[in-house]
Design a protein around this motif. Structure first.
Motif, PDB file in Angstrom:
ATOM      1  N   VAL A   1      30.567 -34.900   4.023  1.00 27.75           N
ATOM      2  CA  VAL A   1      31.936 -35.309   3.687  1.00 27.75           C
ATOM      3  C   VAL A   1      31.944 -36.396   2.622  1.00 27.75           C
ATOM      4  O   VAL A   1      32.672 -36.315   1.626  1.00 27.75           O
ATOM      5  CB  VAL A   1      32.687 -35.784   4.944  1.00 27.75           C
ATOM      6  CG1 VAL A   1      34.032 -36.421   4.555  1.00 27.75           C
ATOM      7  CG2 VAL A   1      32.927 -34.618   5.898  1.00 27.75           C
ATOM      8  N   PHE A   2      31.131 -37.432   2.815  1.00 28.84           N
ATOM      9  CA  PHE A   2      31.216 -38.603   1.944  1.00 28.84           C
ATOM     10  C   PHE A   2      30.211 -38.591   0.790  1.00 28.84           C
ATOM     11  O   PHE A   2      30.352 -39.357  -0.159  1.00 28.84           O
ATOM     12  CB  PHE A   2      31.023 -39.879   2.767  1.00 28.84           C
ATOM     13  CG  PHE A   2      32.034 -40.057   3.855  1.00 28.84           C
ATOM     14  CD1 PHE A   2      33.344 -40.377   3.543  1.00 28.84           C
ATOM     15  CD2 PHE A   2      31.688 -39.886   5.183  1.00 28.84           C
ATOM     16  CE1 PHE A   2      34.293 -40.536   4.543  1.00 28.84           C
ATOM     17  CE2 PHE A   2      32.624 -40.042   6.196  1.00 28.84           C
ATOM     18  CZ  PHE A   2      33.932 -40.359   5.871  1.00 28.84           C
TER      19      PHE A   2
ATOM     20  N   ALA B   1      38.134 -30.062   3.322  1.00 31.21           N
ATOM     21  CA  ALA B   1      38.094 -29.192   4.504  1.00 31.21           C
ATOM     22  C   ALA B   1      37.863 -27.736   4.108  1.00 31.21           C
ATOM     23  O   ALA B   1      37.100 -27.018   4.765  1.00 31.21           O
ATOM     24  CB  ALA B   1      39.387 -29.329   5.298  1.00 31.21           C
ATOM     25  N   ARG B   2      38.519 -27.301   3.037  1.00 29.17           N
ATOM     26  CA  ARG B   2      38.323 -25.920   2.590  1.00 29.17           C
ATOM     27  C   ARG B   2      36.881 -25.680   2.157  1.00 29.17           C
ATOM     28  O   ARG B   2      36.302 -24.627   2.424  1.00 29.17           O
ATOM     29  CB  ARG B   2      39.283 -25.596   1.446  1.00 29.17           C
ATOM     30  CG  ARG B   2      40.714 -25.337   1.901  1.00 29.17           C
ATOM     31  CD  ARG B   2      41.527 -24.707   0.791  1.00 29.17           C
ATOM     32  NE  ARG B   2      41.682 -25.613  -0.351  1.00 29.17           N
ATOM     33  CZ  ARG B   2      42.677 -26.483  -0.477  1.00 29.17           C
ATOM     34  NH1 ARG B   2      43.583 -26.581   0.486  1.00 29.17           N
ATOM     35  NH2 ARG B   2      42.758 -27.253  -1.538  1.00 29.17           N
ATOM     36  N   ARG B   3      36.289 -26.666   1.465  1.00 31.79           N
ATOM     37  CA  ARG B   3      34.898 -26.507   1.038  1.00 31.79           C
ATOM     38  C   ARG B   3      33.962 -26.381   2.238  1.00 31.79           C
ATOM     39  O   ARG B   3      32.992 -25.615   2.216  1.00 31.79           O
ATOM     40  CB  ARG B   3      34.479 -27.706   0.181  1.00 31.79           C
ATOM     41  CG  ARG B   3      33.013 -27.668  -0.256  1.00 31.79           C
ATOM     42  CD  ARG B   3      32.674 -28.815  -1.176  1.00 31.79           C
ATOM     43  NE  ARG B   3      32.741 -30.108  -0.507  1.00 31.79           N
ATOM     44  CZ  ARG B   3      31.733 -30.626   0.206  1.00 31.79           C
ATOM     45  NH1 ARG B   3      30.609 -29.957   0.358  1.00 31.79           N
ATOM     46  NH2 ARG B   3      31.870 -31.811   0.766  1.00 31.79           N
ATOM     47  N   LEU B   4      34.259 -27.117   3.296  1.00 30.79           N
ATOM     48  CA  LEU B   4      33.421 -27.099   4.487  1.00 30.79           C
ATOM     49  C   LEU B   4      33.827 -26.012   5.477  1.00 30.79           C
ATOM     50  O   LEU B   4      33.192 -25.861   6.521  1.00 30.79           O
ATOM     51  CB  LEU B   4      33.476 -28.467   5.174  1.00 30.79           C
ATOM     52  CG  LEU B   4      32.952 -29.643   4.331  1.00 30.79           C
ATOM     53  CD1 LEU B   4      33.197 -30.958   5.050  1.00 30.79           C
ATOM     54  CD2 LEU B   4      31.471 -29.471   4.035  1.00 30.79           C
ATOM     55  N   VAL B   5      34.914 -25.288   5.162  1.00 31.86           N
ATOM     56  CA  VAL B   5      35.422 -24.194   6.003  1.00 31.86           C
ATOM     57  C   VAL B   5      35.718 -24.695   7.410  1.00 31.86           C
ATOM     58  O   VAL B   5      35.224 -24.171   8.412  1.00 31.86           O
ATOM     59  CB  VAL B   5      34.437 -22.996   6.043  1.00 31.86           C
ATOM     60  CG1 VAL B   5      35.150 -21.746   6.538  1.00 31.86           C
ATOM     61  CG2 VAL B   5      33.824 -22.734   4.688  1.00 31.86           C
TER      62      VAL B   5
ATOM     63  N   CYS C   1      36.081 -37.943  10.147  1.00 35.20           N
ATOM     64  CA  CYS C   1      35.652 -38.108   8.749  1.00 35.20           C
ATOM     65  C   CYS C   1      36.743 -37.634   7.795  1.00 35.20           C
ATOM     66  O   CYS C   1      37.041 -38.302   6.788  1.00 35.20           O
ATOM     67  CB  CYS C   1      34.355 -37.354   8.498  1.00 35.20           C
ATOM     68  SG  CYS C   1      32.897 -38.092   9.294  1.00 35.20           S
ATOM     69  N   LEU C   2      37.360 -36.508   8.083  1.00 36.39           N
ATOM     70  CA  LEU C   2      38.449 -36.010   7.235  1.00 36.39           C
ATOM     71  C   LEU C   2      39.662 -36.929   7.321  1.00 36.39           C
ATOM     72  O   LEU C   2      40.397 -37.099   6.336  1.00 36.39           O
ATOM     73  CB  LEU C   2      38.830 -34.586   7.644  1.00 36.39           C
ATOM     74  CG  LEU C   2      37.797 -33.506   7.314  1.00 36.39           C
ATOM     75  CD1 LEU C   2      38.238 -32.161   7.888  1.00 36.39           C
ATOM     76  CD2 LEU C   2      37.578 -33.390   5.810  1.00 36.39           C
TER      77      LEU C   2
ATOM     78  N   ASP D   1      30.565 -43.989  -2.841  1.00 38.07           N
ATOM     79  CA  ASP D   1      29.162 -44.300  -3.097  1.00 38.07           C
ATOM     80  C   ASP D   1      28.482 -44.335  -1.733  1.00 38.07           C
ATOM     81  O   ASP D   1      28.658 -45.288  -0.965  1.00 38.07           O
ATOM     82  CB  ASP D   1      29.049 -45.650  -3.815  1.00 38.07           C
ATOM     83  CG  ASP D   1      27.602 -46.070  -4.027  1.00 38.07           C
ATOM     84  OD1 ASP D   1      26.726 -45.186  -3.956  1.00 38.07           O
ATOM     85  OD2 ASP D   1      27.359 -47.262  -4.246  1.00 38.07           O
ATOM     86  N   LEU D   2      27.723 -43.281  -1.422  1.00 38.18           N
ATOM     87  CA  LEU D   2      27.136 -43.150  -0.090  1.00 38.18           C
ATOM     88  C   LEU D   2      25.720 -43.695  -0.070  1.00 38.18           C
ATOM     89  O   LEU D   2      24.897 -43.350  -0.923  1.00 38.18           O
ATOM     90  CB  LEU D   2      27.129 -41.683   0.342  1.00 38.18           C
ATOM     91  CG  LEU D   2      26.544 -41.407   1.726  1.00 38.18           C
ATOM     92  CD1 LEU D   2      27.472 -41.938   2.811  1.00 38.18           C
ATOM     93  CD2 LEU D   2      26.315 -39.912   1.926  1.00 38.18           C
ATOM     94  N   VAL D   3      25.422 -44.554   0.907  1.00 43.66           N
ATOM     95  CA  VAL D   3      24.074 -45.079   1.099  1.00 43.66           C
ATOM     96  C   VAL D   3      23.703 -44.942   2.571  1.00 43.66           C
ATOM     97  O   VAL D   3      24.563 -44.896   3.447  1.00 43.66           O
ATOM     98  CB  VAL D   3      23.965 -46.555   0.655  1.00 43.66           C
ATOM     99  CG1 VAL D   3      24.186 -46.700  -0.833  1.00 43.66           C
ATOM    100  CG2 VAL D   3      24.945 -47.425   1.428  1.00 43.66           C
ATOM    101  N   VAL D   4      22.393 -44.868   2.818  1.00 44.17           N
ATOM    102  CA  VAL D   4      21.876 -44.763   4.181  1.00 44.17           C
ATOM    103  C   VAL D   4      21.098 -46.035   4.481  1.00 44.17           C
ATOM    104  O   VAL D   4      20.196 -46.417   3.735  1.00 44.17           O
ATOM    105  CB  VAL D   4      20.968 -43.527   4.345  1.00 44.17           C
ATOM    106  CG1 VAL D   4      20.436 -43.447   5.782  1.00 44.17           C
ATOM    107  CG2 VAL D   4      21.727 -42.260   3.978  1.00 44.17           C
ATOM    108  N   CYS D   5      21.460 -46.705   5.573  1.00 44.25           N
ATOM    109  CA  CYS D   5      20.861 -47.996   5.927  1.00 44.25           C
ATOM    110  C   CYS D   5      20.200 -47.905   7.296  1.00 44.25           C
ATOM    111  O   CYS D   5      20.797 -47.407   8.245  1.00 44.25           O
ATOM    112  CB  CYS D   5      21.925 -49.090   5.943  1.00 44.25           C
ATOM    113  SG  CYS D   5      22.808 -49.296   4.378  1.00 44.25           S
ATOM    114  N   GLY D   6      18.985 -48.405   7.394  1.00 45.57           N
ATOM    115  CA  GLY D   6      18.272 -48.382   8.668  1.00 45.57           C
ATOM    116  C   GLY D   6      17.174 -49.418   8.702  1.00 45.57           C
ATOM    117  O   GLY D   6      16.875 -50.074   7.699  1.00 45.57           O
TER     118      GLY D   6
END
Length: 341
Positions: free
Chosen positions: A23-24, A180-184, A163-164, A37-42
């Motif tokens: 989604v993001f 939503a349409r892209r993700l069906v 998320c939507l 701007d998506l980042v993954v933090c851990g």
């Protein structure tokens, strides 16, 4: 719309993580303007099921995000990692909007972000959440709960709904529908809808209301009644209500009202039509009727809703707040929650 940070840890549920990333993380085709701007933090390399994931940043970078997403993890019988809890709390204190998916609610509860608030999680874990965190008002039935800067969702498909919902708050309903349409997936399910229904939801092309839904959507400007819908579906009003409850989790009238409100939101966002014209186009009849239902459902009057989204569009076109680096202060322009659909 700023930075969205996924807060990851060992044992997280990869389904919720993946859908948030979808989604993001992917700019929708045909959508102009900036995306997230998506980042993954851990805390370091983590495992999700059989997958090994290398985060982009440490957990301390959560405080620089505008939105923090906390996916669920499998082992809810143990307390969530203290480092993750502290980082999520610090991010919220720094101004971030924090949302949990599925059992990620246990992290938010441990951080004290849900104290005195209504919240939800996967229905199989709601009793445990309520028992371990008695200050949280746990609702076991709803798809998601929006408290403004703190949001929680139930599991799996409901995580997608939340998320939507965030995309809808940030970009408007038209773009959320495009995603939503892209993700069906269904473009909108109200947070207050039940987590599950007593019978499985049929495939989109073989349930008794499959032909009725698009027929109604094309005729929202008409004063449709339950009897009109039943006649079109070739069934009694009572049978129609039973099928609606099975397929949508709500009544025909409530579903119809939701579609009218959604259409009104799109028109307010994308046109200069007057409230009277939008009332006619959505089958509300008069501006007074539209304002009453819109204010009760969305939480603000139509004119305020229009100004809010147009102001946010103008702001996003002029403000570019990069993800802050080491030693930087928290970026300005934290996304403020819009009116709730």
């Amino acid at each position: 719309m700023g930075t969205v940070a996924l807060a990851v840890t060992d044992g997280m549920l990869h389904f919720e993580l993946s859908l948030a990333y979808e989604v993001f993380g992917a700019h929708p085709a045909g959508v102009a303007g900036p995306w997230y701007d998506l980042v993954v933090c851990g805390p370091g390399a983590v495992r999700a099921g059989r997958f090994r994931l290398e985060p982009d940043h440490g957990l301390d970078r959560l405080r620089c995000a505008d939105t923090v997403i906390v996916p669920g993890w499998a082992d809810v019988d143990v307390d969530p990692p203290a480092g993750l809890v502290d980082a999520v709390r610090a991010a919220h204190e720094a101004g971030a909007r924090v949302a949990s998916l599925c059992t990620g609610a246990f992290v938010l509860a441990a951080a004290g972000l849900l104290d005195g608030k209504c919240a939800t999680t996967h229905w199989a874990h709601t009793e445990d959440l309520a028992a371990r965190y008695p200050k949280v008002r746990v609702d076991p039935d709803v798809l998601y709960v929006d408290n403004g800067s703190v949001l929680t969702s139930a599991g799996k498909a409901a995580a997608m709904d939340l998320c939507l919902h965030l995309v809808r708050l940030d970009h408007g309903s038209s773009i959320a529908n495009t995603v939503a349409r892209r993700l069906v997936v269904p473009p909108h399910r109200d947070g207050g809808q039940a987590q599950f229904v007593t019978t499985p939801v049929p495939a989109p092309d073989n349930h008794p209301l499959a032909e009725l839904f698009p027929w109604v959507i094309e005729r929202l400007d008409l004063p449709l009644t339950v009897e009109d819908l039943a006649r079109r579906a070739r069934m009694s009003s009572r049978n129609l209500s039973r099928h609606f409850r099975s397929v949508t989790g709500t009544t025909p009238l409530q579903w119809l009202l939701t579609q009218r409100i959604r259409h009104a939101q799109e028109l307010l966002e994308t046109t200069d039509d007057s409230v009277d014209a939008i009332a006619a186009a959505t089958g509300m009849g008069t501006a007074t009727t539209l304002r009453r239902h819109f204010n009760r459902t969305v939480g603000v009057p139509p004119d305020t809703y229009r100004r809010t989204f147009r102001s946010s569009r103008a702001l996003s076109a002029t403000v570019d707040a990069p993800f802050c680096g080491p030693g930087d202060e928290h970026g300005s322009g934290v996304a403020q929650p819009g009116p709730r659909p």
